[in-house]
Every structure is written in C-alpha cells, then in structure tokens.
Design a protein around this motif. Structure first.
Motif, short mmCIF file in Angstrom:
data_model
loop_
_atom_site.label_atom_id
_atom_site.label_comp_id
_atom_site.label_asym_id
_atom_site.label_seq_id
_atom_site.Cartn_x
_atom_site.Cartn_y
_atom_site.Cartn_z
N LEU A 159 0.83 -1.20 0.00
CA LEU A 159 0.00 0.00 0.00
C LEU A 159 0.87 1.25 0.00
N ASP A 160 1.90 1.26 0.83
CA ASP A 160 2.80 2.41 0.89
C ASP A 160 3.53 2.61 -0.43
N LEU A 161 4.01 1.52 -1.04
CA LEU A 161 4.73 1.62 -2.29
C LEU A 161 3.85 2.18 -3.41
N LEU A 162 2.63 1.69 -3.50
CA LEU A 162 1.72 2.18 -4.53
C LEU A 162 1.43 3.67 -4.36
N LYS A 163 1.22 4.10 -3.13
CA LYS A 163 0.94 5.52 -2.88
C LYS A 163 2.15 6.37 -3.23
N ARG A 164 3.36 5.87 -2.90
CA ARG A 164 4.57 6.64 -3.22
C ARG A 164 4.80 6.73 -4.72
N LYS A 165 4.26 5.76 -5.45
CA LYS A 165 4.38 5.78 -6.91
C LYS A 165 3.24 6.57 -7.58
N GLY A 166 2.39 7.18 -6.76
CA GLY A 166 1.36 8.06 -7.30
C GLY A 166 0.07 7.38 -7.67
N TYR A 167 -0.20 6.20 -7.14
CA TYR A 167 -1.42 5.47 -7.49
C TYR A 167 -2.52 5.77 -6.47
N ALA A 168 -3.74 5.90 -6.99
CA ALA A 168 -4.93 5.91 -6.14
C ALA A 168 -5.29 4.45 -5.90
N VAL A 169 -5.33 4.05 -4.64
CA VAL A 169 -5.44 2.62 -4.31
C VAL A 169 -6.82 2.29 -3.78
N GLU A 170 -7.45 1.32 -4.43
CA GLU A 170 -8.66 0.71 -3.87
C GLU A 170 -8.19 -0.37 -2.90
N ASP A 171 -8.27 -0.05 -1.65
CA ASP A 171 -7.71 -0.92 -0.61
C ASP A 171 -8.77 -1.90 -0.11
N HIS A 172 -8.67 -3.15 -0.57
CA HIS A 172 -9.64 -4.18 -0.19
C HIS A 172 -9.05 -5.01 0.95
N LYS A 173 -9.66 -4.88 2.13
CA LYS A 173 -9.16 -5.60 3.30
C LYS A 173 -9.88 -6.93 3.46
N LEU A 174 -9.09 -7.98 3.53
CA LEU A 174 -9.62 -9.32 3.75
C LEU A 174 -9.64 -9.54 5.25
N THR A 175 -10.83 -9.51 5.85
CA THR A 175 -10.95 -9.37 7.30
C THR A 175 -11.11 -10.68 8.06
N SER A 176 -11.00 -11.80 7.37
CA SER A 176 -11.08 -13.09 8.07
C SER A 176 -10.27 -14.11 7.29
N ARG A 177 -9.91 -15.18 7.97
CA ARG A 177 -9.17 -16.25 7.30
C ARG A 177 -10.01 -16.86 6.19
N GLU A 178 -11.31 -17.02 6.43
CA GLU A 178 -12.19 -17.59 5.41
C GLU A 178 -12.25 -16.70 4.17
N GLN A 179 -12.33 -15.39 4.37
CA GLN A 179 -12.38 -14.46 3.25
C GLN A 179 -11.05 -14.47 2.49
N THR A 180 -9.96 -14.57 3.22
CA THR A 180 -8.64 -14.62 2.58
C THR A 180 -8.49 -15.89 1.76
N ASP A 181 -8.90 -17.03 2.34
CA ASP A 181 -8.79 -18.31 1.61
C ASP A 181 -9.68 -18.31 0.37
N ALA A 182 -10.87 -17.71 0.48
CA ALA A 182 -11.77 -17.66 -0.68
C ALA A 182 -11.16 -16.80 -1.78
N PHE A 183 -10.54 -15.68 -1.40
CA PHE A 183 -9.90 -14.82 -2.40
C PHE A 183 -8.77 -15.56 -3.10
N LYS A 184 -7.94 -16.25 -2.34
CA LYS A 184 -6.81 -16.96 -2.94
C LYS A 184 -7.30 -18.07 -3.88
N ALA A 185 -8.38 -18.74 -3.49
CA ALA A 185 -8.92 -19.81 -4.34
C ALA A 185 -9.51 -19.25 -5.62
N SER A 186 -10.21 -18.13 -5.52
CA SER A 186 -10.87 -17.57 -6.70
C SER A 186 -9.87 -17.00 -7.71
#
Length: 250
Positions: free
Chosen positions: A25-52
């Motif tokens: 996130l810090d690197l993208l902002k320093r490079k001038g990007y507007a970041v859509e920051d999607h927070k994966l707030t649980s282990r289940e949500q993280t695992d589903a994202f990685k699988a998809s």
C-alpha cells in the motif's frame, strides 16, 4: 495526466495485519497510485480470495485489470531487481562499525566535551568488539559451525567455537570500562592472534572462498579483509592497553 489506479487485496484481521500488505500500500501511494484498498478481514475471506484468483499468498495487486502479484512482484513491476538472499554483502559490517564509531564519539563527548580524543579511539575498538560478540551470540551454534570452516584452533578443539563469542564480549566490555585489564588484554591478544592467523591462512595462503562468521553464522559477508581487520584490531587494542601507562588497570 490520467489518474493511476490500483486495486490491492490484503489481509487485515483482528489477530493479524499483513506487513507485506502495508508495504505494498505504501509503495503504490509513493508511486502516485490511487489505491482501492480491499481488506480481507477473516481467514475464510482470505482463503476464498486466494482460491478464486488461484494464488498462494496475499497481498495481491491489480493494475489496469492485470494482476501484478505480491509485494516482490510489485517491486519488480516498478523496476527494482529482486533481492538475492545469497548475495554477499558488507552492509551488516558497515552498519556495525558505523554504530560503534558513533557510540564512541558520543561517549567521548559526554565524558570530555570533545569528539576527537584518544579515549574515543579506544572506545571505538572496544564497542566494536562488544557489538561483534553480540552478533555471534544471537546464534552461538550457527556461529561455531561456520567458524569451524577456517579457525585453526576450533578445528583442533571444537568447543573453542562456542567460547569465542563470550571471550570477545568479555574483553570488549572490560576494555570499555577500563577494569580488569589483566584479564581483558590476554584474552583479546589470544583470540585476536589466533583469528588473524586463521583468516590469513584460509584466504591469502589457501585461497579459499568462505563466508565470514564475524557478524554471526547467518551472514553473507565474505571472509577476508573484514575478519582480518576485526582480529588485528583486537591485537592492536590489547598491545596498546598493555604498553600504555598503567595499562594493566586494577
């Protein structure tokens, strides 16, 4: 100029905030990007994202609809060469000696109100010894194993490899304090002389390419000038303390 946009998916749960996600996130902002920051707030949500997305880790960055990857991939995208974990480097040694020098100068200023004093030079060597010992003491067994590659005494008496860091630390601390010089001088003279002989033999006579154990067993500092300097500094310090007025202390 068109706005640069990126989408970042990173793990942020009550138990864990991914440090690599924060770095991305810090690197993208320093490079001038507007970041859509999607927070994966649980282990289940993280695992589903990685699988998809068929990925093994998070964070994951997307730019212009294209998946860039994790933090290392993001650095590569911005032109930074990947870090070689096995590459030789003098950075740990430079940082250590620089800190020892600053500590010596600070101590000289606190004691005498002057940066450039004879005592500052003595403290620089003594602080260096103590800091080098500290690096070895982080993993005594790892240091001792690497030390066996070239130290002539350790190769004949294996326990010496585990004694060395404590001896170096003891000599350094005593020399900082100016106490018990009858003990610190022979210790520093002994281990410094054996070490200098060992390094000179391995590097300059046998022409072996080895890693230096001087800053610990996990270092990638090449054996040679640095380790030889460490040992010669100890010898020089011991001889100086021995022959200067009242050198043996109390």
């Amino acid at each position: 100029m068109a706005q640069k946009n990126a989408q970042l998916y990173r793990m942020v749960t009550p138990e864990h905030t991914c440090p690599w996600g924060l770095k991305a996130l810090d690197l993208l902002k320093r490079k001038g990007y507007a970041v859509e920051d999607h927070k994966l707030t649980s282990r289940e949500q993280t695992d589903a994202f990685k699988a998809s997305h068929d990925v093994a880790t998070t964070p994951q960055t997307f730019i212009n609809g294209e998946r860039i990857g994790g933090y290392d991939d993001l650095e590569a995208f911005f032109g930074k060469a990947p870090k070689d974990e096995n590459a030789t480097t003098y950075t740990p040694v430079i940082a250590l000696f620089a800190m020892a020098l600053l500590m010596a100068l600070a101590t000289s200023w606190a004691a005498f109100g002057n940066l450039v004093t004879l005592e500052a030079a003595e403290w620089f060597v003594a602080f260096s010894m103590a800091l080098l010992a500290l690096q070895k003491l982080r993993d005594v067994d790892g240091f001792a194993t690497m030390f066996l590659n070239y130290d002539v005494l350790a190769q004949r008496w294996v326990p010496y490899g585990k004694i060395y860091p404590f001896a170096e630390g003891l000599a350094g601390v005593l020399m900082i304090s100016g106490a018990l010089m009858w003990l610190s001088i022979p210790v520093a003279l002994f281990i410094g002389t054996i070490g200098a002989i060992s390094v000179f033999k391995a590097v300059y006579i046998e022409k072996r390419e080895l890693k230096c154990a001087c800053v610990g067993g996990d270092s990638n500092v090449p054996l040679g000038f640095v380790s030889l300097t460490e040992n010669l500094m100890m010898v020089a310090m011991a001889l100086w303390m021995l022959f200067k007025p009242m050198g043996w202390g109390l």
